[in-house]
Design a protein around this motif. Sequence first.
Motif, PDB file in Angstrom:
ATOM      1  N   THR A   1      28.683  29.842  40.639  1.00  0.00           N
ATOM      2  CA  THR A   1      29.171  29.838  39.430  1.00  0.00           C
ATOM      3  C   THR A   1      27.942  30.881  39.044  1.00  0.00           C
ATOM      4  O   THR A   1      28.032  32.232  38.072  1.00  0.00           O
ATOM      5  N   LEU A   2      26.771  31.184  39.404  1.00  0.00           N
ATOM      6  CA  LEU A   2      25.774  32.283  39.166  1.00  0.00           C
ATOM      7  C   LEU A   2      26.283  33.204  39.446  1.00  0.00           C
ATOM      8  O   LEU A   2      26.068  34.840  38.661  1.00  0.00           O
ATOM      9  N   LYS A   3      26.734  33.557  40.629  1.00  0.00           N
ATOM     10  CA  LYS A   3      27.571  34.973  41.240  1.00  0.00           C
ATOM     11  C   LYS A   3      28.593  34.972  40.694  1.00  0.00           C
ATOM     12  O   LYS A   3      28.774  36.640  40.385  1.00  0.00           O
ATOM     13  N   GLU A   4      29.546  34.205  40.117  1.00  0.00           N
ATOM     14  CA  GLU A   4      31.179  34.654  39.343  1.00  0.00           C
ATOM     15  C   GLU A   4      30.705  35.565  38.144  1.00  0.00           C
ATOM     16  O   GLU A   4      30.970  35.651  37.553  1.00  0.00           O
ATOM     17  N   ALA A   5      29.386  34.814  37.620  1.00  0.00           N
ATOM     18  CA  ALA A   5      28.518  35.866  35.937  1.00  0.00           C
ATOM     19  C   ALA A   5      28.435  36.906  36.230  1.00  0.00           C
ATOM     20  O   ALA A   5      28.809  37.896  35.356  1.00  0.00           O
ATOM     21  N   MET A   6      27.800  36.570  37.290  1.00  0.00           N
ATOM     22  CA  MET A   6      27.330  38.618  36.673  1.00  0.00           C
ATOM     23  C   MET A   6      28.160  39.779  37.786  1.00  0.00           C
ATOM     24  O   MET A   6      28.846  40.672  37.561  1.00  0.00           O
ATOM     25  N   ALA A   7      29.245  38.409  38.418  1.00  0.00           N
ATOM     26  CA  ALA A   7      30.057  39.589  39.119  1.00  0.00           C
ATOM     27  C   ALA A   7      30.632  40.286  37.542  1.00  0.00           C
ATOM     28  O   ALA A   7      31.561  41.166  37.820  1.00  0.00           O
ATOM     29  N   THR A   8      31.796  39.186  36.466  1.00  0.00           N
ATOM     30  CA  THR A   8      32.220  39.714  35.095  1.00  0.00           C
ATOM     31  C   THR A   8      30.911  40.005  34.073  1.00  0.00           C
ATOM     32  O   THR A   8      32.002  41.201  34.260  1.00  0.00           O
ATOM     33  N   VAL A   9      30.113  40.341  34.929  1.00  0.00           N
ATOM     34  CA  VAL A   9      29.562  40.896  33.998  1.00  0.00           C
ATOM     35  C   VAL A   9      29.437  42.370  34.526  1.00  0.00           C
ATOM     36  O   VAL A   9      29.910  43.622  33.509  1.00  0.00           O
TER      37      VAL A   9
ATOM     38  N   SER B   1      31.665  43.996  36.549  1.00  0.00           N
ATOM     39  CA  SER B   1      32.614  44.615  36.421  1.00  0.00           C
ATOM     40  C   SER B   1      33.413  44.748  35.186  1.00  0.00           C
ATOM     41  O   SER B   1      34.430  46.415  35.214  1.00  0.00           O
ATOM     42  N   ALA B   2      32.388  44.486  34.323  1.00  0.00           N
ATOM     43  CA  ALA B   2      32.616  44.242  32.995  1.00  0.00           C
ATOM     44  C   ALA B   2      32.342  46.672  33.101  1.00  0.00           C
ATOM     45  O   ALA B   2      33.019  46.603  31.526  1.00  0.00           O
ATOM     46  N   GLY B   3      31.804  45.978  32.796  1.00  0.00           N
ATOM     47  CA  GLY B   3      30.855  47.352  32.224  1.00  0.00           C
ATOM     48  C   GLY B   3      31.446  48.983  33.344  1.00  0.00           C
ATOM     49  O   GLY B   3      31.374  49.651  33.147  1.00  0.00           O
ATOM     50  N   SER B   4      32.025  48.757  34.167  1.00  0.00           N
ATOM     51  CA  SER B   4      32.561  49.487  35.335  1.00  0.00           C
ATOM     52  C   SER B   4      33.899  49.878  35.282  1.00  0.00           C
ATOM     53  O   SER B   4      34.422  51.043  35.623  1.00  0.00           O
ATOM     54  N   ILE B   5      34.734  49.083  34.653  1.00  0.00           N
ATOM     55  CA  ILE B   5      36.050  49.438  35.228  1.00  0.00           C
ATOM     56  C   ILE B   5      36.686  50.229  33.594  1.00  0.00           C
ATOM     57  O   ILE B   5      37.781  51.141  34.654  1.00  0.00           O
ATOM     58  N   ALA B   6      35.843  50.636  32.475  1.00  0.00           N
ATOM     59  CA  ALA B   6      36.200  51.520  32.438  1.00  0.00           C
ATOM     60  C   ALA B   6      36.183  53.233  32.866  1.00  0.00           C
ATOM     61  O   ALA B   6      36.642  54.335  32.271  1.00  0.00           O
ATOM     62  N   ASN B   7      34.779  53.040  33.867  1.00  0.00           N
ATOM     63  CA  ASN B   7      34.357  54.335  33.907  1.00  0.00           C
ATOM     64  C   ASN B   7      35.464  54.518  35.314  1.00  0.00           C
ATOM     65  O   ASN B   7      35.832  55.930  35.722  1.00  0.00           O
ATOM     66  N   VAL B   8      36.486  53.716  36.096  1.00  0.00           N
ATOM     67  CA  VAL B   8      37.477  53.707  36.479  1.00  0.00           C
ATOM     68  C   VAL B   8      39.120  54.490  36.190  1.00  0.00           C
ATOM     69  O   VAL B   8      39.374  55.175  36.602  1.00  0.00           O
ATOM     70  N   LEU B   9      39.018  53.205  35.232  1.00  0.00           N
ATOM     71  CA  LEU B   9      40.315  53.762  33.830  1.00  0.00           C
ATOM     72  C   LEU B   9      40.123  54.891  33.723  1.00  0.00           C
ATOM     73  O   LEU B   9      41.787  55.679  32.448  1.00  0.00           O
TER      74      LEU B   9
END
Length: 218
Positions: free
Chosen positions: A193-201, A203-211
């Motif tokens: 669960t902690l790993k899922e939360a860190m992955a969301t954090v 990904s949210a900070g990186s997706i703008a750089n992709v799109l």
Amino acid sequence: MTTYPGSPRLLKGAIVGFDVANPVASVIVFQYNPNTLTRTIKAKTAEGESAARSETLRLTGPPSEDIRMEIEIDATDQLESGEDVTTTFGIHPQLAALEMLLYPKTLDVILNSVLAATGTLEILPKDAPATLLVWGPKRVVPIRLSEFTITEDAHDPGLNPIRAKVDLNVHILNYQDFNLTDPGFHLFLAHQTLKEAMATVGSAGSIANVLGGNVPIL
């Protein structure tokens, strides 16, 4: 080691074995944290020619994960200060605490030998102690210590080891390895669960750089 008062407190990694009969005997705190952890992660998927095409991407469970690390144990400072245990035993106690995670208890061996001698046909081997790898508050996971290699680099006049490197190979146990009521089941779920939360954090900070910053996501 820096003496700057603003330096962050360095947490120590550890391997902790839960032994009800002797809870102090299986706590191994790393004297020096390893510089490198090598993690091998393998997905659990439907495999083989018999697997249907619809199952190609289906996950059958959490991935298998193994961690390799090298820890160092050095008695130099304790010998210089004349610490009694180290002067008498070197680093034998630290190595023994680690090795005992792979040994059945002597009392169990004696008891099973008596049962076998009296004609008991089925003797169940005892479980190894529940063991955790503690690597900071974000990584506390149940493990099976599968193997390790000890290289003793120096000895005192009594041939007690006073410096050694231990190459550890540990296998992370997940919820599929435990019954629902076992603490290891819930401990691994908390880790995931902690790993899922860190992955969301992340990904949210990186997706703008992709799109691109002006591209709407939804």
